[in-house]
Design an enzyme around this catalytic site. Sequence first.
Site, PDB file in Angstrom:
ATOM      1  N   CYS A  10     -31.651  -4.697 -68.295  1.00  0.00           N
ATOM      2  CA  CYS A  10     -31.955  -5.637 -67.223  1.00  0.00           C
ATOM      3  C   CYS A  10     -32.264  -4.836 -65.962  1.00  0.00           C
ATOM      4  O   CYS A  10     -31.551  -3.900 -65.638  1.00  0.00           O
ATOM      5  CB  CYS A  10     -30.783  -6.557 -66.904  1.00  0.00           C
ATOM      6  SG  CYS A  10     -29.563  -6.773 -68.182  1.00  0.00           S
TER       7      CYS A  10
ATOM      8  N   GLU B  92     -31.970 -14.408 -58.912  1.00  0.00           N
ATOM      9  CA  GLU B  92     -33.132 -13.806 -59.551  1.00  0.00           C
ATOM     10  C   GLU B  92     -33.992 -14.826 -60.288  1.00  0.00           C
ATOM     11  O   GLU B  92     -33.483 -15.810 -60.837  1.00  0.00           O
ATOM     12  CB  GLU B  92     -32.696 -12.718 -60.532  1.00  0.00           C
ATOM     13  CG  GLU B  92     -31.997 -11.555 -59.845  1.00  0.00           C
ATOM     14  CD  GLU B  92     -31.670 -10.411 -60.766  1.00  0.00           C
ATOM     15  OE1 GLU B  92     -31.576  -9.276 -60.263  1.00  0.00           O
ATOM     16  OE2 GLU B  92     -31.495 -10.640 -61.977  1.00  0.00           O
TER      17      GLU B  92
END
Length: 219
Positions: free
Chosen positions: A84, A141
């Site tokens: 990630c 996000e």
Amino acid sequence: MEMKEISAVQAAALDNELCLLVNEQDAITGSATKRECHKIGPDGSLLLHRAFSVLLFNSAGELLVQKRASQKVTYPDCFTNSCCSHPLLINSQPEDVITAAIRRLNTELGIPSEQLKREDFTLIGRILYMDTGDGVWGEHELDYVLIIQRDVDVTPNPDEIAEIQYISKDNFDSFMDNLKVTPWFKLLHQHLMRHWWDNLHRLQDIAKPHNIHSFIDIK
């Protein structure tokens, strides 16, 4: 006041990497340092920025998961998906997510870039979420979820990763129920992962790259 001493490696990333600020429709609105994006403001706010999450499966259909290193600023010692991170602003140009994913898979997991072909990645969808973490550092996000199924050579970077393992579909629920995991990985597990995993053989048929699944206010 920051609650933990930050390593030199992590501090350099916080201050030198420029993330792409976006609105909830994923239009780029500017840029900010990784520190500015992940540090919670006095009013509890966090800057919304673009990110990606890679789900890397081997040829046996097992998912590579990692435990984040204890020196990570956000969610240390938590288990999460294969990789990630963020596409960055580089030389005033936004980095595309697959380029960023290949870069980070090499940085975090030591996977040789020549083993990762752009056409092997499927953008399965995007998620929007926010989590205030430890009250100092958090996440807000718009996350591109990329799936790749490929056998690769893995050499984890100890500055980023404490351990890795491959998890089978049959053992995934019990794995997730018994360990501390990142909030975005928890959301993927609860809402989307099973459908994707069941359809690894036809990802292009089920991919919804234009969809944004909003999980704001969902834990």
